[in-house]
Design a protein around this motif. Sequence first.
Motif: not given
Length: 876
Positions: A696-697, A717-718, A754-759
Amino acid sequence: MLHKKSHLLISLLFLTLGLYAQNRYELNSGWYCTNIKNVKEKGEVISSSRNKLTDWLPATVPGTVLTTLLNNKQVADPFYGMNNKYIPDIYFTGNDHYTYWFVKDFKEKAASGEQVWLQLRGVNYKYDLFLNGKKLNENVHEGMLMRAQFNITNYLAKDGNNRLAVLVLPPDVPGNPNGGQGGDGTIAKNLTTQYTAGWDWIQPMRDRNTGIWDKVFIEKTNAVNINNPYIVTLVPGVRKPDDVKQTPATIKLSAELTNASNQSVNGVLQYQLANKTISKAVTLAPNKTTTVKLPDFVLENPKLWWPNGYGEQNLYNIKLQFLSGQKISDEETIQFGVRQITNQWNAHTGSMQAFVNGQKVFIKGGNWIISDAMLRFSEQRYNAEIRFHRDMNLNLIRIWGGAITERPEFYKACDKYGLLVFQDFWFSGDCNGRWLDPMKKEDQWTRRKYPDDHQLALQTATDQIKLIRNHPSLAFWCGGNEITPPDDILIPLRDSLLPTLDGTRYFFDYSNSDSMSLNTIGGNGDGPYSVQDTKTFWSRKTFPYNSEVGSVGVGDYASLQRFIPAQNLVPPKYPSHADSVWEYHKYISYEHYVDQYGAAKDAKDFAMKAQLVNYNQYRALMEGFSSHMWDWYTGSIIWKTQNPWTALRGQMYDYYLDVNACLYGLRKGSESLHVMMNPSDSMVMLVNNGFDIRRNLMLEVKTYDMLTGKDSLYSLLFNEVGASMSKKVFPISGFLKGLNNKEGVFVSLKLFSEQKQLLSENLYWLPGVDGNYTALQQMKKTKLTVSAKRINGSHVSLTVTNDKANPIAFFNRIALINKQSGQRVLPAFFSDNYLSVLPGETKTITIDFTEKDNKGEKQVQVYGWNVDEQLVDIKE
């Protein structure tokens, strides 16, 4: 027997850092020295406290003769300008010029039943030792790395006023510093640092590192002294760092016990771990050293040690004690990590593959020479340098064979920060005969037999294995740099010493041997070393486990000013014309790549543009290798990540511990979870170095016009990426061609949870169709809003904001400045640097420094490619 012994000398008994005796202190101040030509007396007289030391110099111990001369202003700084060229070289002066007496007065007495030990951890190259008018060693002690321990109990002065005198002699054959790799090669006839006769990244060290270069200790015990404890941890199965419940690990421990008394001693060797006592009763014969093995201990639910990027670096501390009756004779505190390292041949790549705690680890490494060419080591400097390697997201450091077995303080830092260590023994193909070389004095057949004393090489190997084998960071042994030692050293080392003294780590015969990486593409198994087109790292296959692959590393302007005189701060011109000081400091030409950003106006402009090349080079290097993880490659080791001298090549930070863009390009490209774009075909890829699937990226791809800052969204896109793999996602080549931008464009990649955290995020600046960065040169100026706040004594939070109406604020350098002096605070550690801020974006950067070493009010300096310099006060 491998060891020479006398009634006083017990070799190879010193303990690693991480092993702390109850009663040990260092003799590191109050030393004096003089050249051998200045005294006529013998050691028995010099070591008498009644003998006056007239006109002796204060000596630096630990340190070299050259360090002492520098500290006494007898020579100019050999790291600055051309100063080193004018310091007398031992090859031309003769050895007596750098042969010195060292003297230290100290107070010590032995109480009834006590034993007092003198321990020397390293003297280069030979020495004789005297205490209170008596000679302690029957034969001259030889070998730079050989430790020694002397029982001095019966030689201490009754009033407690003692004088130690050490006559230190240079290497027998210092070698001609004729400009070759290791000069004329004869420095390798000794068992010492080969680089000191010069290399392609350093000028010769004029004293060849002669001196009491490592620590000197006094230790007090009772009759029994614990020496060379040895810990092995067995971690069966395949583990994960985040498992709440770990299956048990096995701890094996042994130690050498020296009974210095004339009577047998009954006692117990023991330690405590996890509220359990592990012990063994023993009887020790008089005046003997006995190896005692304790019962194996099964540790329930162990906290495991992992390499950087894969898990925590958990460490245990235990106290190993010998008790005679109820009395502690000796006690050592030992630090260790619970982990198991194994290796497996990868038939697909044709290279060795590393496993830690059952999990495969993709090696992202850097080559290390030595912390300081003049051997001015400190725990603080080691900590800073290894932290930089951690911050680069690397997981391995290779110790190059032309230098030393690194010091326990180095390994302690690697244990802390999770850097695996690939430790070469002290041989290098350049000096030891791998190649025909007209710069060398002797032919290959003769050089192949270096060093002269093979028995000493085996003695030293025995000693150094015992010195560092307990460190969890030590991962691999290696016979030498690009060559093996002679067979009568290699075979007993590989087949006898290592299996007996360690036996838990893989041994590579030499650094680019077939046992590491099959030579499938020609060449000598490593490289390339020069600046490359960034597409090369992605599209051209090199060696599947490359022990040396690297590029450039000129620092920024502030760095250049520290060692290049103002009149010599002239930018190099293409093709390959540089100022004499630049050449002396081993400049590698890369003006052709710098000129793509516009011809340098001056040295300051050149240094700024060089950082753009630096960043792109090392980001592309690690991204290119990672894109072929487990297909072409099992790892790569960059040549090289640091300099022990002020050289203008191969460094992520300079000698003064100031970072450059190499570090942050490499940090970006080495991220554990990373989004990237292949410049060859504009394929967007994901890299996951972790042990779990990432699902879910959300991937965002945008382009930005370099002149206006206008963005174009290509895709949201996921996606997902499996454990320990790289994955192609989709190409954006068609999209980029459709932009019809002939002068360059920015490409922004962002990966969210998925929680909109920038990875992960990545910004590429693409050149125009002519290969030049014309649009970058035409970018409009912009202004950042910057604020800084002190979080606590040594941490600063920096916030930078770019207004949404602005173009990208490109490639911003951050520095911490002493407000009074205007000089940079070094070392300083940044969570990111050389960063770009998109329109409407805010970024927060943390800055760490050591407050106690950097007093006074501070500011933060920010400047960039199209951002004017700001000095920002730090709010409390």
